[in-house]
Design a protein around this motif. Sequence first.
Motif, PDB file in Angstrom:
ATOM      1  N   LEU A 175       4.914  24.221 -17.983  1.00 28.94           N
ATOM      2  CA  LEU A 175       4.146  23.258 -18.771  1.00 28.94           C
ATOM      3  C   LEU A 175       3.928  23.806 -20.178  1.00 28.94           C
ATOM      4  O   LEU A 175       4.103  23.085 -21.173  1.00 28.94           O
ATOM      5  CB  LEU A 175       2.800  22.965 -18.099  1.00 28.94           C
ATOM      6  N   GLY A 176       3.591  25.089 -20.280  1.00 27.80           N
ATOM      7  CA  GLY A 176       3.404  25.712 -21.588  1.00 27.80           C
ATOM      8  C   GLY A 176       4.649  25.594 -22.443  1.00 27.80           C
ATOM      9  O   GLY A 176       4.579  25.265 -23.632  1.00 27.80           O
ATOM     10  N   LEU A 177       5.806  25.842 -21.837  1.00 31.93           N
ATOM     11  CA  LEU A 177       7.063  25.750 -22.585  1.00 31.93           C
ATOM     12  C   LEU A 177       7.302  24.322 -23.060  1.00 31.93           C
ATOM     13  O   LEU A 177       7.667  24.092 -24.218  1.00 31.93           O
ATOM     14  CB  LEU A 177       8.227  26.213 -21.701  1.00 31.93           C
ATOM     15  N   ALA A 178       7.060  23.355 -22.177  1.00 35.64           N
ATOM     16  CA  ALA A 178       7.260  21.950 -22.555  1.00 35.64           C
ATOM     17  C   ALA A 178       6.357  21.584 -23.736  1.00 35.64           C
ATOM     18  O   ALA A 178       6.799  20.925 -24.686  1.00 35.64           O
ATOM     19  CB  ALA A 178       6.975  21.043 -21.357  1.00 35.64           C
ATOM     20  N   LEU A 179       5.121  22.036 -23.689  1.00 34.43           N
ATOM     21  CA  LEU A 179       4.185  21.727 -24.778  1.00 34.43           C
ATOM     22  C   LEU A 179       4.624  22.401 -26.076  1.00 34.43           C
ATOM     23  O   LEU A 179       4.588  21.797 -27.156  1.00 34.43           O
ATOM     24  CB  LEU A 179       2.763  22.150 -24.399  1.00 34.43           C
ATOM     25  N   LEU A 180       5.067  23.651 -25.976  1.00 37.55           N
ATOM     26  CA  LEU A 180       5.549  24.362 -27.169  1.00 37.55           C
ATOM     27  C   LEU A 180       6.752  23.647 -27.781  1.00 37.55           C
ATOM     28  O   LEU A 180       6.831  23.456 -28.990  1.00 37.55           O
ATOM     29  CB  LEU A 180       5.955  25.795 -26.800  1.00 37.55           C
ATOM     30  N   GLU A 181       7.683  23.248 -26.926  1.00 38.02           N
ATOM     31  CA  GLU A 181       8.908  22.607 -27.419  1.00 38.02           C
ATOM     32  C   GLU A 181       8.605  21.274 -28.098  1.00 38.02           C
ATOM     33  O   GLU A 181       9.322  20.839 -28.981  1.00 38.02           O
ATOM     34  CB  GLU A 181       9.895  22.392 -26.267  1.00 38.02           C
ATOM     35  N   ARG A 182       7.516  20.628 -27.668  1.00 40.39           N
ATOM     36  CA  ARG A 182       7.139  19.358 -28.292  1.00 40.39           C
ATOM     37  C   ARG A 182       6.268  19.539 -29.517  1.00 40.39           C
ATOM     38  O   ARG A 182       5.805  18.574 -30.102  1.00 40.39           O
ATOM     39  CB  ARG A 182       6.332  18.525 -27.303  1.00 40.39           C
ATOM     40  N   GLY A 183       5.958  20.789 -29.825  1.00 40.68           N
ATOM     41  CA  GLY A 183       5.089  21.038 -30.970  1.00 40.68           C
ATOM     42  C   GLY A 183       3.629  20.788 -30.655  1.00 40.68           C
ATOM     43  O   GLY A 183       2.808  20.625 -31.555  1.00 40.68           O
ATOM     44  N   GLU A 184       3.294  20.753 -29.366  1.00 38.84           N
ATOM     45  CA  GLU A 184       1.903  20.499 -28.972  1.00 38.84           C
ATOM     46  C   GLU A 184       1.221  21.755 -28.442  1.00 38.84           C
ATOM     47  O   GLU A 184       0.174  21.680 -27.795  1.00 38.84           O
ATOM     48  CB  GLU A 184       1.859  19.398 -27.903  1.00 38.84           C
ATOM     49  N   GLY A 185       1.839  22.897 -28.719  1.00 30.44           N
ATOM     50  CA  GLY A 185       1.309  24.153 -28.179  1.00 30.44           C
ATOM     51  C   GLY A 185      -0.005  24.575 -28.809  1.00 30.44           C
ATOM     52  O   GLY A 185      -0.725  25.395 -28.251  1.00 30.44           O
ATOM     53  N   GLY A 186      -0.328  24.015 -29.966  1.00 31.24           N
ATOM     54  CA  GLY A 186      -1.540  24.434 -30.673  1.00 31.24           C
ATOM     55  C   GLY A 186      -2.804  23.783 -30.164  1.00 31.24           C
ATOM     56  O   GLY A 186      -3.911  24.242 -30.473  1.00 31.24           O
TER      57      GLY A 186
END
Length: 334
Positions: A175-186
């Motif tokens: 899930l963390g990777l998916a969020l990072l890849e979408r630019g939503e990791g912050g």
Amino acid sequence: MAKLELGTLGEFGLIEALRRRARRAGGPWVEGIGDDAAVLRPRPGHEIALTSDALIEDVHFRWATTDARSLGAKTLAVSLSDLGAMGARPLGCLLSLGLPADATGERIDGFLRGLLGTARAARCPLVGGDTVRARAWMLSLTAVGELPRGQALWRRGARPGDRILVTGALGGAALGLALLERGEGGAPSAGPFVRRQLRPAPPWQAGERLRRSGLATAAIDLSDGLVQDLGHVLRASRVGADLELERLPLPRGMGAACQRAGLDPERLALAGGEDYELLFCVRPRAPAAQLFSRRLRCPVSEIGRIRRGRGLALFRAGTRVLAPTRGFEHFKSL
Ligand code: ADP
Ligand code: MG
């Protein structure tokens, strides 16, 4: 802290800086960094476990979504996870470091801080390696561990009737990777999942404790996803297994975060990689998961059972359901 500018230091300057930062290995190491090879004096009655993992820029990580310090820590953490899954205690590690000519001193410094910090915490000193020029960042870490003779935890020991247990929680790193890849990791709600992806903290000590308990028939660390990695145990042991989906341990907040992101938590727990949790099998009459949790000093859940036959069957509320894709595999086109 001296600056690590490649152009000024050159290969040997960098190695010298590395040697100073890594400090003397000590313990079972007769020699660490400095000669043609490191020298280890094994303890009598013990076996040596060796494992190697490579991390390549734009294959395993992207600078757009990771920081150097996390990368350094993760480079070692994934190997500690492998040693733990064998029931071994880490002794030391070797690092092959491929750096592009434009690698900044700041990145190299951050990477080494992450790696050497983890090495100190795990008492797994850096004892050697190689330093070369490369087109992109290429990291290959070899970790050395030890365990008493004849006590390794293999993938191949699972028997019909065994219960399947897993440490920690599954799917968070994916899930963390998916969020990072979408630019939503912050986003603040993404924090715990992004951390699991960038800074995995495998329960490698649980592996040694499990080995000492003498209760595991098989073990593996979950790097490529539960379905894929349990599949390795099943093939190696020539058995099948039934998993109960409602028993999969999900990280706190995973359901809500997945809902917001339009992702399926169950699928991430089954096929998302990089959880670096420990999966193991025990005989039917072995203690309950709760007791293992106390013994291994980390959360433990029971998720299914080994049976005769082949393959993995998934059940939800007693009804068989289809498996999602298997998990991560290099070279395979989807
Ligand atoms: P060689 O020419 O024998 O390969 P090197 O000059 O590459 O020797 O390395 C000298 C010493 O520095 C060796 O002990 C080697 O293990 C160590 N070393 C080189 N690169 C690294 C690295 N990236 N991490 C840790 N030790 C290293
Ligand atoms: Mg060399």
